[in-house]
Design a protein around this motif. Structure first.
Motif, short mmCIF file in Angstrom:
data_model
loop_
_atom_site.label_atom_id
_atom_site.label_comp_id
_atom_site.label_asym_id
_atom_site.label_seq_id
_atom_site.Cartn_x
_atom_site.Cartn_y
_atom_site.Cartn_z
N GLY A 181 -12.06 9.09 9.02
CA GLY A 181 -10.77 9.90 9.25
C GLY A 181 -9.97 8.63 9.05
N ARG A 203 0.70 -1.30 -0.11
CA ARG A 203 -0.40 0.07 -0.17
C ARG A 203 1.02 1.41 0.21
NH1 ARG A 203 -4.53 0.30 4.65
NH2 ARG A 203 -2.84 1.01 5.96
N GLY A 217 -8.47 -1.09 3.65
CA GLY A 217 -7.69 -0.73 5.03
C GLY A 217 -7.86 -2.91 5.71
N VAL A 218 -6.65 -2.47 6.08
CA VAL A 218 -6.45 -4.16 5.92
C VAL A 218 -7.02 -4.88 7.55
CG1 VAL A 218 -3.74 -5.12 7.37
CG2 VAL A 218 -4.31 -3.65 5.64
N THR A 219 -7.70 -3.72 8.27
CA THR A 219 -8.35 -4.28 8.89
C THR A 219 -9.96 -4.36 8.48
OG1 THR A 219 -7.21 -2.77 10.59
CG2 THR A 219 -8.76 -3.57 11.77
N ARG A 220 -10.25 -3.80 8.02
CA ARG A 220 -11.84 -4.25 6.97
C ARG A 220 -11.38 -5.09 6.47
NH1 ARG A 220 -12.94 -4.12 1.79
NH2 ARG A 220 -14.80 -3.24 1.08
N MET A 224 -9.95 5.48 9.73
CA MET A 224 -10.48 3.47 9.73
C MET A 224 -12.03 3.28 8.78
SD MET A 224 -11.99 3.12 13.94
CE MET A 224 -12.95 5.41 14.08
N ASN A 225 -11.78 2.27 8.70
CA ASN A 225 -13.26 1.82 7.64
C ASN A 225 -14.58 1.79 9.21
OD1 ASN A 225 -10.46 0.64 5.67
ND2 ASN A 225 -12.08 2.20 5.04
N LEU A 259 -9.83 4.31 1.57
CA LEU A 259 -8.54 3.48 1.86
C LEU A 259 -8.80 1.67 1.62
CD1 LEU A 259 -5.38 4.00 2.18
CD2 LEU A 259 -5.62 3.07 5.23
N LYS A 304 -2.61 7.18 1.01
CA LYS A 304 -2.13 7.65 2.65
C LYS A 304 -1.29 8.31 1.89
CE LYS A 304 -1.64 5.33 6.40
NZ LYS A 304 -3.72 5.52 7.37
N ALA A 340 -13.05 0.32 12.48
CA ALA A 340 -11.18 -0.61 11.90
C ALA A 340 -10.43 0.31 11.01
CB ALA A 340 -12.53 -2.31 11.01
N THR A 360 -5.93 0.13 12.16
CA THR A 360 -4.78 -0.30 12.54
C THR A 360 -5.30 0.39 13.92
OG1 THR A 360 -3.31 -1.14 10.43
CG2 THR A 360 -2.21 -0.79 12.90
N GLU A 399 -15.88 6.41 4.78
CA GLU A 399 -15.12 5.65 5.49
C GLU A 399 -15.20 7.24 6.54
OE1 GLU A 399 -10.82 5.49 5.15
OE2 GLU A 399 -11.03 6.22 3.12
C1 LIG Z 1 -8.58 7.08 5.83
C2 LIG Z 1 -8.35 5.82 6.19
N1 LIG Z 1 -9.35 5.00 6.22
C3 LIG Z 1 -8.82 3.19 6.97
C4 LIG Z 1 -7.85 2.88 7.69
C5 LIG Z 1 -7.83 2.49 8.07
O1 LIG Z 1 -6.60 1.17 7.16
P1 LIG Z 1 -5.53 -0.47 8.38
O2 LIG Z 1 -7.10 -0.71 8.61
O3 LIG Z 1 -5.36 -0.66 7.24
O4 LIG Z 1 -5.06 0.57 9.37
C6 LIG Z 1 -6.91 4.39 7.69
C7 LIG Z 1 -5.71 4.00 8.94
O5 LIG Z 1 -4.67 3.23 7.99
C8 LIG Z 1 -7.09 5.70 7.10
O6 LIG Z 1 -6.32 5.95 7.74
#
Ligand SMILES: Cc1ncc(COP(=O)(O)O)c(C=O)c1O
Length: 355
Positions: free
Chosen positions: A234, A97, A258-261, A236-237, A256, A196, A300, A302, A232
């Motif tokens: 700021g 990413r 997201g890996v957590t999503r 987090m998803n 974004l 990002k 959700a 990181t 989403e």
């Molecule tokens: C705008 C945005 N959306 C979603 C996420 C969640 O992404 P991840 O789960 O990869 O941390 C983040 C954090 O990295 C973010 O900055």
């Protein structure tokens, strides 16, 4: 991890600062571990990565990052299990990413062996900064900035890739209140929302400040053209539970990935939760809140893993969410953390031993 033997230049800190840190009372992102990594891009090539004591560095005031915002970053975490082994969670996703983000900002991509060799060496050197126990981790912040001097509006021909780390406890310890965006936007079609890019965050601070003045914590961004679809938060998803269906927006060039999503979507499928990845309309969520079908909203990411939303404002009305038994958010947070801290078998091969 599987690293090739690339050369690193290492200068160790003479004294560790670790004894000065109160690990039971950390403010997120404020304290840095003893070392940092930097690697310069000069004359078309990434040079030897350097690991040095964390500290200030010299950069010219005319460096392009200050004027044109050519900067991208990542956020990931290292976790320590009960046997003192250190784990990363899906680190390849963050590596890929940051290069996706870099490409969009005309920044040269960073080589994989440079990334993983320097990251794992840095973690091993600062392993005492990674504490065991739920919510504890070492937050890892890789980033790239344009370092060429000269205030002409064009892409830089020099960059610095860096990794800094910060010991972290749980990010939010209480549920948050949000507002659905109706005026401002975070990202536009064809823009940099999926990257990002540092500027995505700076641009959110003002509308978020307005939301905070009304007693709300965060904004749930909607699509920029109609403000009809929830995208989403700021950092987090976002997931919505309507009845027993779990809804989240599909990613696009404004959101974004997201890996957590994506991990929660997979865990939902594994546990037969009815997860629906489709555009989520404001109307649908407001109606569900009115008729009692909206059971949960959670973010959700990181930093926070999963954070419960206990209410939202839309069109001047505040909607409280109910407190329910066995929320999905709590279940997915625990499932993810059990994998991240190596407490359970990891069925998807997501965790990677750092060194
Ligand atoms: C705008 C945005 N959306 C979603 C996420 C969640 O992404 P991840 O789960 O990869 O941390 C983040 C954090 O990295 C973010 O900055």
């Amino acid at each position: 991890m599987n690293n090739t033997d690339i050369q690193l230049d290492i200068k160790k800190a003479e004294n560790s600062r670790i004894d000065q840190v109160d690990f039971s009372n950390l403010q997120f992102g404020k304290i840095n571990a003893d070392h940092m990594m930097y690697c310069d891009y000069i004359d078309g090539a990434w040079q030897t990565p350097q690991i040095v004591p964390y500290g200030p560095m010299e950069i010219e005031p005319s460096a392009k990052v200050f004027h044109y915002g050519q900067a991208v970053f990542e956020g990931m975490k290292a976790f320590k299990d009960e046997e003192d082994q250190v784990w990363l969670f899906r680190p390849e996703q963050n590596f890929e990413r940051i290069n996706t983000s870099s490409k969009r900002l005309a920044i040269p991509e960073f080589p994989k062996d440079h990334f993983f060799t320097s990251l794992t060496t840095l973690l091993e050197m600062d392993k005492d900064w990674i504490k065991k126990g739920e919510g504890n981790s070492l937050y890892i912040r890789p980033f790239v900035i344009a370092t060429e001097n000269g205030v002409s509006a064009s892409e830089s021909n020099r960059y610095r890739f860096m990794i800094i780390t910060c010991p972290a406890q749980a990010y939010y310890n209480k549920p948050i209140k949000v507002i659905f965006a109706q005026e401002y936007s975070r990202a536009a079609d064809g823009g940099v929302g999926y990257a990002k890019a540092a500027g995505n965050y700076g641009a959110q601070f003002y509308p978020t400040k307005l939301a905070k003045a009304k007693g709300l914590d965060q904004i749930i961004w909607t699509d920029a053209s109609s403000h009809e679809y929830l995208e989403e938060a700021g950092t987090m998803n976002i997931f919505f539970r309507v009845g027993d269906k779990l809804l989240t927006a599909p990613t696009n060039d404004r959101i974004l990935d997201g890996v957590t999503r994506k991990s929660i979507i997979q865990l939902a499928k594994d546990t037969n939760v009815d997860v629906v990845v489709e555009k989520v309309s404001v109307k649908e969520i407001v109606n569900a809140a009115k008729n009692g079908e909206l059971k949960e909203i959670f973010g959700a990411g990181t930093a926070a893993t999963v954070v419960r939303v206990d209410g939202f404002e839309y069109d001047g009305t505040y909607y409280d969410l109910p407190t329910i038994d066995e929320p999905y958010g709590t279940f997915f947070k625990k499932s993810l953390q059990d994998i991240q801290y190596n407490k359970v078998k990891d069925p998807h091969g997501w965790t990677v031993k750092a060194f």
